[in-house]
Structure formats: structure tokens, C-alpha cells
Scaffold this motif. Structure first.
Motif, PDB file in Angstrom:
ATOM      1  N   GLN A  28       0.832  -1.204   0.000  1.00  0.00           N
ATOM      2  CA  GLN A  28       0.000   0.000   0.000  1.00  0.00           C
ATOM      3  C   GLN A  28       0.866   1.252   0.000  1.00  0.00           C
ATOM      4  O   GLN A  28       0.557   2.221  -0.699  1.00  0.00           O
ATOM      5  N   GLU A  31       2.283   1.778  -3.437  1.00  0.00           N
ATOM      6  CA  GLU A  31       1.248   2.251  -4.357  1.00  0.00           C
ATOM      7  C   GLU A  31       0.972   3.741  -4.145  1.00  0.00           C
ATOM      8  O   GLU A  31       0.858   4.501  -5.109  1.00  0.00           O
ATOM      9  N   GLN A  34       3.793   5.786  -5.602  1.00  0.00           N
ATOM     10  CA  GLN A  34       3.696   5.854  -7.055  1.00  0.00           C
ATOM     11  C   GLN A  34       2.621   6.855  -7.478  1.00  0.00           C
ATOM     12  O   GLN A  34       2.813   7.621  -8.420  1.00  0.00           O
ATOM     13  N   GLN A  35       1.505   6.854  -6.769  1.00  0.00           N
ATOM     14  CA  GLN A  35       0.429   7.786  -7.090  1.00  0.00           C
ATOM     15  C   GLN A  35       0.879   9.229  -6.871  1.00  0.00           C
ATOM     16  O   GLN A  35       0.575  10.112  -7.675  1.00  0.00           O
TER      17      GLN A  35
END
Length: 61
Positions: A28, A31, A34-35
Motif C-alpha cells: 500500500q 502504491e 507511485q500515485q
């Protein structure tokens, strides 16, 4: 199965669950990172495009 075996099994299960939870949390976090990176890149592109558009408008007039 003796009580000792039951406790060992419970300990192994708890250890596996903890590892899975840590792995999920790490995924998580990656992620989200990366966002954020994609969002920052999008904002930089938008700013560059706005600056180019303003430059073009200034010299077209």
C-alpha cells in the motif's frame, strides 16, 4: 495433538499473519508513493504547458 503443539501452531499462525499484514502495508505504501509521483509529474506537465501557452499568446499578439 498436545497443548504444546497447539501453542506452537498458534504462534506460527500469528507470525504468518503478521508477515502478511506487513507485506500488505508495504504494498500500500509503494502504491501511494507511485500515485504521489504520478500526481507530481502531472502537475509539472500542466505547469509547463500553461507556461508554453502563455508564451505563445504573448508572442502571437
Amino acid at each position: 495433538m498436545g497443548i504444546k503443539d497447539q501453542f506452537q501452531d498458534k504462534a506460527k499462525q500469528a507470525e504468518q499473519q503478521a508477515k502478511q499484514a506487513m507485506s500488505a502495508k508495504k504494498g500500500q505504501q509503494q502504491e501511494r508513493a507511485q500515485q504521489r509521483g504520478q500526481q507530481e509529474q502531472d502537475e509539472a506537465q500542466r505547469a509547463a504547458q500553461e507556461a508554453q501557452d502563455k508564451f505563445d499568446m504573448d508572442y502571437d499578439a
